[in-house]
Structure formats: structure tokens, C-alpha cells
Design a protein around this motif. Sequence first.
Motif, PDB file in Angstrom:
ATOM      1  N   ILE A  14       1.470 -15.156   6.718  1.00 44.88           N
ATOM      2  CA  ILE A  14       1.347 -14.443   5.434  1.00 44.88           C
ATOM      3  C   ILE A  14       1.484 -12.932   5.593  1.00 44.88           C
ATOM      4  N   GLY A  15       1.135 -12.409   6.739  1.00 48.28           N
ATOM      5  CA  GLY A  15       1.240 -10.973   6.969  1.00 48.28           C
ATOM      6  C   GLY A  15       2.674 -10.476   7.038  1.00 48.28           C
ATOM      7  N   LYS A  16       3.623 -11.392   7.213  1.00 52.58           N
ATOM      8  CA  LYS A  16       5.037 -11.015   7.290  1.00 52.58           C
ATOM      9  C   LYS A  16       5.645 -10.788   5.911  1.00 52.58           C
ATOM     10  N   TRP A  17       4.987 -11.270   4.862  1.00 58.03           N
ATOM     11  CA  TRP A  17       5.575 -11.144   3.523  1.00 58.03           C
ATOM     12  C   TRP A  17       4.627 -10.635   2.450  1.00 58.03           C
ATOM     13  N   HIS A  18       3.322 -10.696   2.661  1.00 56.33           N
ATOM     14  CA  HIS A  18       2.389 -10.241   1.629  1.00 56.33           C
ATOM     15  C   HIS A  18       2.067  -8.771   1.844  1.00 56.33           C
ATOM     16  N   PRO A  19       2.421  -7.893   0.890  1.00 60.22           N
ATOM     17  CA  PRO A  19       2.238  -6.458   1.079  1.00 60.22           C
ATOM     18  C   PRO A  19       0.779  -5.994   1.118  1.00 60.22           C
ATOM     19  N   ASP A  20      -0.160  -6.801   0.670  1.00 60.29           N
ATOM     20  CA  ASP A  20      -1.571  -6.410   0.683  1.00 60.29           C
ATOM     21  C   ASP A  20      -2.251  -6.720   2.017  1.00 60.29           C
ATOM     22  N   VAL A  21      -1.544  -7.419   2.912  1.00 63.22           N
ATOM     23  CA  VAL A  21      -2.136  -7.893   4.163  1.00 63.22           C
ATOM     24  C   VAL A  21      -1.889  -6.890   5.290  1.00 63.22           C
ATOM     25  N   ALA A  22      -2.984  -6.473   5.948  1.00 60.12           N
ATOM     26  CA  ALA A  22      -2.891  -5.553   7.084  1.00 60.12           C
ATOM     27  C   ALA A  22      -2.715  -6.318   8.388  1.00 60.12           C
ATOM     28  N   LEU A  49      -7.242  -7.488   4.686  1.00 61.95           N
ATOM     29  CA  LEU A  49      -6.518  -6.810   3.617  1.00 61.95           C
ATOM     30  C   LEU A  49      -6.482  -5.306   3.832  1.00 61.95           C
ATOM     31  N   LYS A  50      -5.418  -4.672   3.384  1.00 59.76           N
ATOM     32  CA  LYS A  50      -5.283  -3.214   3.490  1.00 59.76           C
ATOM     33  C   LYS A  50      -6.373  -2.496   2.703  1.00 59.76           C
ATOM     34  N   SER A  51      -6.828  -3.104   1.631  1.00 57.07           N
ATOM     35  CA  SER A  51      -7.864  -2.494   0.787  1.00 57.07           C
ATOM     36  C   SER A  51      -9.264  -2.687   1.359  1.00 57.07           C
ATOM     37  N   GLY A  52      -9.375  -3.450   2.428  1.00 54.02           N
ATOM     38  CA  GLY A  52     -10.664  -3.733   3.044  1.00 54.02           C
ATOM     39  C   GLY A  52     -11.078  -5.165   2.802  1.00 54.02           C
ATOM     40  N   GLY A  53     -11.891  -5.680   3.674  1.00 54.59           N
ATOM     41  CA  GLY A  53     -12.366  -7.041   3.548  1.00 54.59           C
ATOM     42  C   GLY A  53     -11.440  -8.040   4.223  1.00 54.59           C
ATOM     43  N   THR A  54     -11.965  -9.236   4.415  1.00 53.86           N
ATOM     44  CA  THR A  54     -11.195 -10.299   5.051  1.00 53.86           C
ATOM     45  C   THR A  54     -11.336 -11.602   4.278  1.00 53.86           C
ATOM     46  N   LEU A  55     -10.287 -12.388   4.339  1.00 52.05           N
ATOM     47  CA  LEU A  55     -10.272 -13.724   3.746  1.00 52.05           C
ATOM     48  C   LEU A  55     -10.196 -14.711   4.902  1.00 52.05           C
ATOM     49  N   VAL A  56     -11.194 -15.556   5.040  1.00 54.88           N
ATOM     50  CA  VAL A  56     -11.183 -16.590   6.061  1.00 54.88           C
ATOM     51  C   VAL A  56     -10.802 -17.886   5.355  1.00 54.88           C
ATOM     52  N   SER A  70     -13.040 -20.125   3.332  1.00 53.33           N
ATOM     53  CA  SER A  70     -14.207 -20.644   4.037  1.00 53.33           C
ATOM     54  C   SER A  70     -15.476 -19.881   3.666  1.00 53.33           C
ATOM     55  N   ASP A  71     -15.455 -18.579   3.857  1.00 55.30           N
ATOM     56  CA  ASP A  71     -16.617 -17.740   3.574  1.00 55.30           C
ATOM     57  C   ASP A  71     -16.213 -16.624   2.619  1.00 55.30           C
ATOM     58  N   PRO A  72     -16.954 -16.429   1.537  1.00 55.05           N
ATOM     59  CA  PRO A  72     -16.570 -15.371   0.597  1.00 55.05           C
ATOM     60  C   PRO A  72     -16.790 -13.979   1.180  1.00 55.05           C
ATOM     61  N   ASP A  73     -15.914 -13.084   0.819  1.00 54.12           N
ATOM     62  CA  ASP A  73     -16.039 -11.659   1.114  1.00 54.12           C
ATOM     63  C   ASP A  73     -15.741 -10.955  -0.208  1.00 54.12           C
ATOM     64  N   LEU A  74     -16.790 -10.584  -0.915  1.00 55.90           N
ATOM     65  CA  LEU A  74     -16.644 -10.018  -2.251  1.00 55.90           C
ATOM     66  C   LEU A  74     -15.931  -8.680  -2.243  1.00 55.90           C
ATOM     67  N   ALA A  77     -13.208  -8.208  -0.407  1.00 56.98           N
ATOM     68  CA  ALA A  77     -11.799  -8.604  -0.371  1.00 56.98           C
ATOM     69  C   ALA A  77     -11.349  -9.107  -1.742  1.00 56.98           C
ATOM     70  N   LEU A  78     -12.064 -10.069  -2.287  1.00 60.36           N
ATOM     71  CA  LEU A  78     -11.793 -10.631  -3.620  1.00 60.36           C
ATOM     72  C   LEU A  78     -13.128 -10.975  -4.266  1.00 60.36           C
ATOM     73  N   PRO A  79     -13.343 -10.627  -5.528  1.00 55.45           N
ATOM     74  CA  PRO A  79     -14.627 -10.888  -6.182  1.00 55.45           C
ATOM     75  C   PRO A  79     -14.755 -12.326  -6.674  1.00 55.45           C
ATOM     76  N   VAL A  80     -14.604 -13.266  -5.745  1.00 55.97           N
ATOM     77  CA  VAL A  80     -14.726 -14.683  -6.060  1.00 55.97           C
ATOM     78  C   VAL A  80     -15.626 -15.333  -5.012  1.00 55.97           C
ATOM     79  N   SER A  81     -16.338 -16.377  -5.416  1.00 56.52           N
ATOM     80  CA  SER A  81     -17.267 -17.024  -4.488  1.00 56.52           C
ATOM     81  C   SER A  81     -16.594 -18.120  -3.675  1.00 56.52           C
ATOM     82  N   SER A  82     -15.541 -18.660  -4.174  1.00 56.47           N
ATOM     83  CA  SER A  82     -14.779 -19.673  -3.431  1.00 56.47           C
ATOM     84  C   SER A  82     -13.450 -19.858  -4.133  1.00 56.47           C
ATOM     85  N   TYR A  83     -12.467 -20.330  -3.386  1.00 55.25           N
ATOM     86  CA  TYR A  83     -11.193 -20.666  -4.010  1.00 55.25           C
ATOM     87  C   TYR A  83     -10.446 -21.677  -3.174  1.00 55.25           C
TER      88      TYR A  83
END
Length: 179
Positions: free
Chosen positions: A54-62, A80-87, A105-109, A111-117
Motif C-alpha cells: 500500500i505504501g507504493k500507491w497510497h499518498p498518505d502512507v509514510a 501515516l504521514k499525518s501521524g499514527g499507525t494502522l495495524v 487490529s488495534d485502533p489508533d484514534l 491515525a483515524l477516528p474510528v474504533s474498528s473497521y
Amino acid sequence: MRSTLTALAFSLAATAAATVALAHGPTPQKVDQSVTVAAPPDAVWKVVGDFGGIGKWHPDVAGVEASGGNASGGTRKVTLKSGGTLVEGLDEWKGDARTYSYRMSDPDLKALPVSSYSATITVSPDGAGSKVSWQGRFYRGDTGNEPEEALSDEAGRTAMNRYFSNGLKGLKAAVEGGR
């Protein structure tokens, strides 16, 4: 006396209904985005079908740390470039159908303000090109009854829509040669 008992029963029923309505927790939210890419489905799948890529094509990914490849149970930690991680963990990968499903797996609010997805990416033929669909289902960041604005349903929808939209634009540019 009978009318008093009827009124009391009605009052108790209305109070119980109101209590249940107020105690209602969050409802699942959905995001569904797609983009048309001017390339054959197999060429698009070659880029987007690599779960750890995903880091090869998603511009928000550091950066991305991935293990397990494209097998069920594979994982990726997306910074993410904006901070935070998505596991995220890969639930199902079907190369012949050009689709995979994964979940956080684990929320990082931060990174994204969601509890699960959970999400699914699918590549399908569309005329001379391809259609890439990215669908997600999630809960807001604060699953209590009165979430703060930054962790509300609307904040979750806005963030997920932006993340999916930016990703699809980045994928289109990467495949079509604009990135």
C-alpha cells in the motif's frame, strides 16, 4: 382505578422505550468509493493486490511493515504521514477474483477516528480499463452514547472517505504513470 392503572402502564412503557432509545450505542458506518483506471484489471491488480504494498500507491502512507504476504493472517503496520499507525490483518485474499478483505487490529484514534473497521478492495473490468472499489465498514472512535465531535460518526465518515479517496487517486496515478 382502571384508567389510573392504564395510564401508569402506558407511562412505564413509554419510559422503557425512551431508555432503550437513549441507551442505543453506535451504529455501523459505511464508506464506498471507486475509481476508474485506464489500465487492464490484471495490471491494476498487480499494484493494488499486494497487501503489504500500500505504501507504493497510497499518498498518505509514510511506511509499511508487512509480514505473511498475501495469505490469510498476513499483517501490515501502516504508518501515516499525518501521524499514527494502522495495524491491519488480512482476512481473505482471492487473486483470481482480484479482491481482498482486511480489518484493523488495534485502533489508533490519531491515525483515524474510528474504533474498528473492515474493508474490501476489488478490481473489476470496466470498458477498456478497470474499476477499483474500496468498501469499508466501521464504528466511530468513541462508542459511547455521547461522543465528542472529533470521535463522532461524522468525523469517522469524513476521515475514512478522505483516506479511501486519497488512496484511490494515488492508485490511479501510480498505475497510469502520473506518480
